[in-house]
Scaffold this motif. Structure first.
Motif, PDB file in Angstrom:
ATOM      1  N   LEU A  65       0.811  -1.215   0.000  1.00 22.76           N
ATOM      2  CA  LEU A  65       0.000   0.000   0.000  1.00 22.76           C
ATOM      3  C   LEU A  65       0.845   1.265   0.000  1.00 22.76           C
ATOM      4  N   THR A  66       2.165   1.140  -0.026  1.00 21.95           N
ATOM      5  CA  THR A  66       3.088   2.292   0.009  1.00 21.95           C
ATOM      6  C   THR A  66       2.787   3.205   1.193  1.00 21.95           C
ATOM      7  N   ILE A  67       2.462   2.621   2.324  1.00 21.41           N
ATOM      8  CA  ILE A  67       2.250   3.358   3.583  1.00 21.41           C
ATOM      9  C   ILE A  67       3.349   2.925   4.536  1.00 21.41           C
ATOM     10  N   ASN A  68       4.064   3.889   5.123  1.00 20.54           N
ATOM     11  CA  ASN A  68       5.226   3.572   5.957  1.00 20.54           C
ATOM     12  C   ASN A  68       5.054   3.981   7.414  1.00 20.54           C
ATOM     13  N   ASP A  69       3.866   4.355   7.826  1.00 23.65           N
ATOM     14  CA  ASP A  69       3.605   4.733   9.212  1.00 23.65           C
ATOM     15  C   ASP A  69       3.063   3.541   9.995  1.00 23.65           C
ATOM     16  N   GLN A  70       3.194   3.607  11.318  1.00 19.52           N
ATOM     17  CA  GLN A  70       2.708   2.520  12.161  1.00 19.52           C
ATOM     18  C   GLN A  70       1.187   2.438  12.129  1.00 19.52           C
ATOM     19  N   SER A  71       0.508   3.567  11.965  1.00 24.68           N
ATOM     20  CA  SER A  71      -0.948   3.598  11.874  1.00 24.68           C
ATOM     21  C   SER A  71      -1.383   4.421  10.676  1.00 24.68           C
ATOM     22  N   PHE A  72      -2.523   4.085  10.123  1.00 27.87           N
ATOM     23  CA  PHE A  72      -3.113   4.908   9.072  1.00 27.87           C
ATOM     24  C   PHE A  72      -4.631   4.748   9.130  1.00 27.87           C
TER      25      PHE A  72
END
Length: 427
Positions: A65-72
């Motif tokens: 998902l190309t998300i690099n944060d711990q939460s979204f």
């Protein structure tokens, strides 16, 4: 839109046998299904050593998902957001998948995405706020369990495996100045938090003076690997080691009095789930018992060696009669002699009325290659056996060339001159 119930996460972790603990995906609010255009926040929960600033990776249906944060947060959820979500912290292991559903129905029965024994379970009969709702009713396995009026949430409480079942909720929704009945149902399966513990002892046979280690073996569900477990040990019903995070009980120098019936218990930190193993009888052996076992083992080995030696000697001795018990036959009018070897179980002596001719006699015996055949006297003949060819006739025989290099027989001509057959004597 009404406020949503937040989820409380347990992030206390334990590493079992040195293996890395997988992260766990959680939803906030803790519902596996949401209505279209509602929001939900996903978090990648990791063990404390990994809770440092690092890069996270998120996946939906095995796609990055190309998300690099711990939460979204998924805002305004749509059909495209439906799927199995996983996460990874740095280069660590990927989490187990947790599924998110998005529905456009008038009423949905909301339950947590995963339900484990010991959890406190709430159910929610949810609908859009812009449509007034009344007469909310909950059923389990087609039996009514609660009627709430205008309220939408039912607190079931702490659950166990028997809580599993088919749950249904119904509401009367006002639409276009009239009320209509809508319902939804979900099959809830309560999963096991951890397996029933088992007692394991090392070494398998404990002798007096050994270092004995007793392990309380259990396995956490992959979705709850961040849950800490506590262990306690008993011998003959008495506590020998209180609750701790160690799943092993050790005795540095075990004595005979440490024999007994051992059991262990495992629980979560809050005690919401607690399981006890079956008892296992552990018997320690004295040193004298160990010495007897060694002596018996040596004796058995000696018997086997003696049996092998006797078998070899028997087979060797059996080969000698096969190679050396020969009969001599001399044809009429010929200076050459033919040496015959008697086959096993063949009788040499026959009644007088059963004398065989030379040609018939030769069919009863197997010819062996002979060399250096000479006749020094009229009634004595010496023959040399080529033992190198014996294996062709008796492949299973064991022999040495020098065991039977020369044989001799006494030959006596028969009284009748018409019969050229000779009566051999024993060699």
């Amino acid at each position: 839109m009404s406020p949503l119930v937040a989820v409380i996460l347990i992030t206390v972790t334990i590493e079992s046998k040195g293996a890395a603990v997988k992260p766990v995906v959680s939803f906030n609010p803790n519902w596996g299904t949401v209505l279209a255009y509602e929001s939900v926040t996903l978090t990648c929960n990791v063990a404390p050593p990994a809770q440092r600033e690092q890069k996270y990776h998120w996946y939906r249906n095995n796609r990055n998902l190309t998300i690099n944060d711990q939460s979204f947060t998924v805002n305004y959820a749509e059909e495209k957001d439906i799927g199995d979500y996983q996460c990874r912290a740095g280069n660590g292991d990927i989490s187990e998948a947790v599924r998110l559903e998005v529905s456009g129905a008038h009423v949905i029965l909301q339950v947590p995405p995963l339900v484990f024994e010991g959890d406190t379970l709430s159910l929610r009969c949810h609908s859009y706020d812009k449509f007034p709702a009344v007469e909310t009713t909950f059923h389990k396995d087609h039996k009514e369990i609660k009627s709430l009026g205008t309220a939408s949430e039912l607190l079931v409480g702490k659950v166990n495996m028997e809580t599993s079942g088919l749950y249904k909720c119904s509401r009367r929704i006002k639409s276009h100045s009239s009320f209509h009945n809508y319902s939804d149902q979900v099959d809830i399966v309560v999963q096991e938090m951890f397996s029933l513990p088992q007692i394991k002892v090392s070494p398998d046979q404990v002798t007096e003076g050994d270092h004995m280690t007793i392990t309380c073996d259990t396995k956490l569900s992959p979705h709850r690997e961040t849950t800490e477990l506590q262990f306690v040990f008993y011998r003959n019903g008495h506590n020998v080691q209180g609750f701790s995070s160690s799943n092993q009980y050790g005795v540095p120098s075990a004595q005979l009095e440490h024999s007994g019936n051992y059991a262990c218990e495992v629980q979560t930190p809050t005690g919401s789930v607690r399981k006890r193993s079956n008892g296992q009888q552990i018997l320690l052996h004295g040193r004298a018992h160990a010495y007897r076992a060694v002596i018996i083992s040596v004796a058995l080995l000696s018997i086997l060696l003696v049996a092998a030696a006797l078998t070899y000697k028997y087979r060797h001795n059996l080969a000698l009669p096969l190679a050396c018990n020969g009969l001599l036959h001399q044809k009429q009018g010929s200076d050459r002699s033919t040496a015959l070897v008697r086959l096993p179980n063949e009788e040499v002596d026959r009644p007088e009325n059963e004398n065989l001719s030379a040609s018939q006699e030769s069919l009863k015996y197997s010819n062996l290659p002979f060399t250096n055949l000479t006749t020094e006297e009229e009634d004595i003949c010496y023959s040399h056996i080529n033992t190198g060819q014996l294996h062709k006739v008796y492949p299973s025989a064991t022999y040495r060339p020098d065991d039977c290099s020369v044989i001799y027989c006494v030959v006596k001509p028969m009284e009748s001159q018409e019969n050229t057959a000779v009566q051999p004597s024993d060699c």
